[in-house]
Design an enzyme around this catalytic site. Structure first.
Site, PDB file in Angstrom:
ATOM      1  N   CYS A   1       7.087 -17.458   0.673  1.00 57.42           N
ATOM      2  CA  CYS A   1       6.873 -18.824   0.201  1.00 57.42           C
ATOM      3  C   CYS A   1       8.210 -19.544   0.043  1.00 57.42           C
ATOM      4  O   CYS A   1       9.254 -18.927  -0.117  1.00 57.42           O
ATOM      5  CB  CYS A   1       6.149 -18.817  -1.141  1.00 57.42           C
ATOM      6  SG  CYS A   1       4.562 -17.959  -1.090  1.00 57.42           S
TER       7      CYS A   1
ATOM      8  N   ARG B   1       8.381 -20.751   5.946  1.00 69.35           N
ATOM      9  CA  ARG B   1       8.088 -19.706   4.970  1.00 69.35           C
ATOM     10  C   ARG B   1       6.612 -19.636   4.601  1.00 69.35           C
ATOM     11  O   ARG B   1       6.197 -18.692   3.924  1.00 69.35           O
ATOM     12  CB  ARG B   1       8.905 -19.957   3.691  1.00 69.35           C
ATOM     13  CG  ARG B   1      10.388 -19.686   3.836  1.00 69.35           C
ATOM     14  CD  ARG B   1      11.144 -20.092   2.576  1.00 69.35           C
ATOM     15  NE  ARG B   1      12.501 -19.606   2.594  1.00 69.35           N
ATOM     16  CZ  ARG B   1      12.923 -18.518   1.954  1.00 69.35           C
ATOM     17  NH1 ARG B   1      12.080 -17.807   1.248  1.00 69.35           N
ATOM     18  NH2 ARG B   1      14.180 -18.141   2.012  1.00 69.35           N
TER      19      ARG B   1
ATOM     20  N   TRP C   1       2.535 -19.113   1.801  1.00 69.05           N
ATOM     21  CA  TRP C   1       1.866 -18.184   2.704  1.00 69.05           C
ATOM     22  C   TRP C   1       0.950 -17.352   1.826  1.00 69.05           C
ATOM     23  O   TRP C   1       1.401 -16.578   1.000  1.00 69.05           O
ATOM     24  CB  TRP C   1       2.885 -17.285   3.411  1.00 69.05           C
ATOM     25  CG  TRP C   1       2.277 -16.450   4.492  1.00 69.05           C
ATOM     26  CD1 TRP C   1       1.411 -15.404   4.361  1.00 69.05           C
ATOM     27  CD2 TRP C   1       2.482 -16.599   5.892  1.00 69.05           C
ATOM     28  NE1 TRP C   1       1.076 -14.894   5.571  1.00 69.05           N
ATOM     29  CE2 TRP C   1       1.715 -15.602   6.537  1.00 69.05           C
ATOM     30  CE3 TRP C   1       3.233 -17.473   6.664  1.00 69.05           C
ATOM     31  CZ2 TRP C   1       1.698 -15.459   7.922  1.00 69.05           C
ATOM     32  CZ3 TRP C   1       3.212 -17.319   8.036  1.00 69.05           C
ATOM     33  CH2 TRP C   1       2.450 -16.335   8.664  1.00 69.05           C
TER      34      TRP C   1
ATOM     35  N   ASN D   1       8.021 -17.540  -5.564  1.00 66.38           N
ATOM     36  CA  ASN D   1       8.091 -16.794  -4.317  1.00 66.38           C
ATOM     37  C   ASN D   1       8.288 -15.326  -4.671  1.00 66.38           C
ATOM     38  O   ASN D   1       9.196 -14.998  -5.431  1.00 66.38           O
ATOM     39  CB  ASN D   1       9.265 -17.282  -3.459  1.00 66.38           C
ATOM     40  CG  ASN D   1       9.491 -16.423  -2.238  1.00 66.38           C
ATOM     41  OD1 ASN D   1       8.559 -15.868  -1.672  1.00 66.38           O
ATOM     42  ND2 ASN D   1      10.747 -16.315  -1.813  1.00 66.38           N
ATOM     43  N   GLY D   2       7.435 -14.429  -4.150  1.00 69.67           N
ATOM     44  CA  GLY D   2       7.607 -13.016  -4.428  1.00 69.67           C
ATOM     45  C   GLY D   2       6.375 -12.395  -5.026  1.00 69.67           C
ATOM     46  O   GLY D   2       5.253 -12.854  -4.808  1.00 69.67           O
TER      47      GLY D   2
ATOM     48  N   GLU E   1      16.459   5.349  13.262  1.00 68.27           N
ATOM     49  CA  GLU E   1      16.769   3.963  12.929  1.00 68.27           C
ATOM     50  C   GLU E   1      18.191   3.856  12.372  1.00 68.27           C
ATOM     51  O   GLU E   1      18.940   2.937  12.735  1.00 68.27           O
ATOM     52  CB  GLU E   1      15.755   3.434  11.916  1.00 68.27           C
ATOM     53  CG  GLU E   1      16.136   2.155  11.191  1.00 68.27           C
ATOM     54  CD  GLU E   1      16.191   0.911  12.058  1.00 68.27           C
ATOM     55  OE1 GLU E   1      16.589  -0.143  11.541  1.00 68.27           O
ATOM     56  OE2 GLU E   1      15.855   0.991  13.257  1.00 68.27           O
TER      57      GLU E   1
ATOM     58  N   LYS F   1      21.118   1.655  14.243  1.00 67.74           N
ATOM     59  CA  LYS F   1      21.854   0.572  13.595  1.00 67.74           C
ATOM     60  C   LYS F   1      23.361   0.823  13.656  1.00 67.74           C
ATOM     61  O   LYS F   1      24.147  -0.084  13.914  1.00 67.74           O
ATOM     62  CB  LYS F   1      21.414   0.431  12.135  1.00 67.74           C
ATOM     63  CG  LYS F   1      20.054  -0.195  11.953  1.00 67.74           C
ATOM     64  CD  LYS F   1      20.062  -1.655  12.357  1.00 67.74           C
ATOM     65  CE  LYS F   1      18.658  -2.231  12.356  1.00 67.74           C
ATOM     66  NZ  LYS F   1      17.803  -1.728  13.442  1.00 67.74           N
TER      67      LYS F   1
ATOM     68  N   HIS G   1      18.633  23.816  17.559  1.00 67.00           N
ATOM     69  CA  HIS G   1      18.310  23.947  18.982  1.00 67.00           C
ATOM     70  C   HIS G   1      19.262  23.143  19.853  1.00 67.00           C
ATOM     71  O   HIS G   1      18.891  22.685  20.936  1.00 67.00           O
ATOM     72  CB  HIS G   1      16.863  23.515  19.234  1.00 67.00           C
ATOM     73  CG  HIS G   1      15.854  24.393  18.574  1.00 67.00           C
ATOM     74  ND1 HIS G   1      15.491  25.636  19.062  1.00 67.00           N
ATOM     75  CD2 HIS G   1      15.156  24.234  17.422  1.00 67.00           C
ATOM     76  CE1 HIS G   1      14.605  26.191  18.259  1.00 67.00           C
ATOM     77  NE2 HIS G   1      14.380  25.358  17.252  1.00 67.00           N
TER      78      HIS G   1
ATOM     79  N   LYS H   1      19.098 -11.093  20.520  1.00 62.95           N
ATOM     80  CA  LYS H   1      18.076 -10.954  19.491  1.00 62.95           C
ATOM     81  C   LYS H   1      16.712 -10.645  20.090  1.00 62.95           C
ATOM     82  O   LYS H   1      15.998  -9.778  19.627  1.00 62.95           O
ATOM     83  CB  LYS H   1      18.000 -12.243  18.654  1.00 62.95           C
ATOM     84  CG  LYS H   1      17.018 -12.164  17.486  1.00 62.95           C
ATOM     85  CD  LYS H   1      17.424 -11.102  16.495  1.00 62.95           C
ATOM     86  CE  LYS H   1      16.428 -10.945  15.369  1.00 62.95           C
ATOM     87  NZ  LYS H   1      16.723  -9.773  14.528  1.00 62.95           N
TER      88      LYS H   1
END
Length: 607
Positions: free
Chosen positions: A2, A27, A74, A98-99, A479, A483, A502, A602
């Site tokens: 939001c 948002r 949202w 928001n949250g 991941e 990064k 291995h 991106k």
């Protein structure tokens, strides 16, 4: 996610609020609203749907008043209706939020016992009713606001106005961004500099746990202990064509610190914090009978899909394949009649993933996509799409989009399991609670930024780095390695811990750091045993674990960073954050181009 904004102006606040909300509409656009003080009393206008609907309401029924707050939503908790739209208000106070407020249910029970009458299904109203209760007891707005903040848990940003206080705005942040804008005889609050750019270029950012009292004369900042603090005012270069970095050095750093809000907003699309039940929209296949699923994506999105495979197979007992999209189309596997497919992408435009989508659809599979851009090609061509609520992600290395994808996949796994009867309601509730605890825990992980930066200094000169994990932590190890490779240019590999002996164990020496993802749980002892084998050969073990694992690992690991304890089901989402943060700090210390690493883009829209 939001967007929130606040204004103390010289002229009517309504037009300024509306303009700021237009810049925040990315948002959320399920509903919007503003509230102002009119002759000392709170008045508001709200509308379901996109911001244009609110603009039409205001054109017919303008809202005067020079002080106000606004919100674009949202919908994640409560249907996207006008009744659930922000601002939420009583006669004394109006709030935008928001949250996520994690403990809203227990607070609501407490307040209802005191006589509070709730009008919506949102967690935001819990804060409003709590604040109203404290004001009714005679506390002044600032004292009531500070007291209310100490009662709520989660990741959130808040802004409030108070009846009878025409030149006062209060704001707070915990795991979600909030900025103060300084004008000429005017003051502003906003979710980010993008919202405030048309109003002012002079911005100050609240730090974690801060709250602020904004008046026409300036802003008084307080930390989480209510002590007065200073926050630097900077001149932002943000324009209507750009998203700002705030007071962060890089977009990636800013986006890392958005994890708590993004995870919370995404989870609350698919989980009901009140009932602790999964609420999936209509799917293109029936999880109760689908014979097989194919998961496919590229890059970090594939690693999210790989974790999703573990979750879906373990919880729902649906056989799954997980393929890199660029390989799936050339492997051309036999596809189960009546099978389903889950494709994952941040942009929804990745060329290889789009090619896999077409292959799967041509093979008779019903396709569900997980995307961050609802208007993307992938969303349009899929039979159904589930949205992540990550907002714009400017840094090339995916961070918050990755944890948002994991959040959706976790919800899918729970929903599939309930549909197939492989978990009961009690287990669903337990695992849902674990997921809903992640935003608060994520904020706690980010508070260890200093320790992770110190760890980065230890490995920045390494030529090779190994990341190890077992089970669903294995893709998170990959991941972490991805990064580190893509933004620091250090060669790194992620391995299943049991596979180390291995082959990769031949690389172990004091010059090769071993980053271990080893939370307590069923796989802890096996992983710890693998790490001891590496330590016995001179390996430098650096472990991320929890309180239960810190003691055993501390006996042989060079460094142990203790993360919040969490159910093993939710651990992959939480452990994603420190490995991404580690990569960021290594790259920043090396001076590489963190946001635009060499040779990368991106959104990969060519094969």
């Amino acid at each position: 996610m939001c967007g929130i904004v606040g204004v103390i102006g010289r002229a009517d606040a309504g037009p300024l609020l509306l303009e700021a909300l237009r810049r925040l509409e990315y948002r959320g656009y399920d509903s919007a609203g503003i509230a102002t003080l009119v002759n000392g009393h709170i008045d508001r206008r709200r509308a379901e749907g996109k911001l244009g609907n609110l603009a039409a309401v205001l054109a017919q029924d303008p809202l005067p008043g020079t002080t106000g707050v606004g919100h674009t939503r949202w919908a994640t908790h409560g249907a996207p209706t006008e009744r659930n739209a922000h601002p939420h208000a009583t006669a004394r106070v109006a709030v935008v939020h928001n949250g996520i407020i994690e403990n809203h249910a227990e607070l609501r029970t407490e307040l209802e016992a005191e006589g509070a009458v709730f009008e919506t299904e949102t967690d935001t109203e819990t804060f409003v009713r709590l604040l109203d209760h404290l004001l009714a007891q005679g506390l002044a707005p600032e004292a009531a606001f500070a007291a209310a903040l100490k009662r709520v848990h989660g990741a959130f940003a808040l802004a409030a106005i108070f009846a009878g206080h025409p030149k006062l705005l209060l704001g707070a942040r915990q795991g979600a961004p909030l900025a103060v804008g300084f004008g000429e005889g005017e003051m502003f609050l906003g979710s980010d500099a993008l919202a405030l750019a048309p109003l002012t270029r002079r911005i100050a950012y609240l730090e974690e746990g801060d709250w602020v009292a904004v008046t026409e004369d300036g802003a008084r900042f307080h930390d989480a202990t209510d002590q007065a603090v200073e926050r630097a005012v900077v001149v932002t270069a943000v324009s209507g064509a750009a998203v700002g970095k705030g007071n962060y050095r890089h977009f990636m750093e800013k986006e890392l610190h958005e994890h708590p809000a993004v995870i919370g907003d995404t989870l609350r699309q698919y989980l009901d914090p009140g009932t602790h039940a999964v609420r999936l929209p209509r799917l293109p296949f029936d999880p109760a009978v689908v014979p097989r699923l194919t998961l496919s994506a590229c890059g970090s999105a594939f690693l999210a899909a790989h974790v999703g495979r573990y979750w879906i197979e373990q919880l729902a007992r649906i056989p799954c394949d997980a393929d890199v999209a660029s390989e799936l189309r050339y492997r051309d596997p036999p596809l189960a009649p009546g099978g389903g497919a889950i494709l994952v992408s941040q942009s929804g435009e990745t060329a290889d993933t789009m090619a896999a989508l077409r292959l799967l659809r041509d093979g008779g599979q019903r396709v569900l996509s997980i995307v961050n851009v609802p208007e993307s090609t992938m969303a349009r061509l899929s039979d159904a799409a589930l949205l992540t609520v990550a907002g714009p992600e400017i840094g090339v290395a995916s961070t918050k989009a990755f944890t948002a994808q994991l959040s959706v996949l976790a919800c899918l796994a729970l929903g599939f399991a309930r549909a197939r009867g492989t978990i009961d309601a009690a287990e669903e509730e337990r695992l849902t609670e674990a997921l809903l605890s992640i935003p608060g825990h994520a904020a706690a992980v980010l508070e260890q930024d200093g320790r992770i930066k110190a760890l980065a200094a230890e490995i920045m000169t390494a030529r090779d780095v190994l990341f190890l994990g077992r089970g669903s932590m294995f893709p998170i190890a990959m991941e972490g390695a991805l990064k580190l490779k893509e933004i620091s240019y250090i060669h790194a590999e992620g391995y299943a811990a049991g596979e180390m002996k291995h082959g990769p164990i031949a690389l172990i020496d004091p010059a090769v750091p071993v980053i271990a993802l080893c939370p307590s749980g069923p796989l802890f002892e096996k992983t710890a045993s693998n790490l001891q084998e590496a330590a016995a050969r001179g390996g430098r073990i650096m472990a991320f674990t929890d309180a239960a694992g810190a003691g055993p690992l501390g006996r042989f690991a060079e460094q142990v960073i203790t993360l919040p304890s969490i159910d093993p089901f939710a651990a992959p989402i939480l452990h994603s954050i420190p490995v991404q943060l580690l990569a960021y700090h290594v790259a920043a210390l090396k001076g590489t181009d963190v946001d635009q690493p060499r040779n990368l883009a991106k959104s990969v829209t060519v094969e």
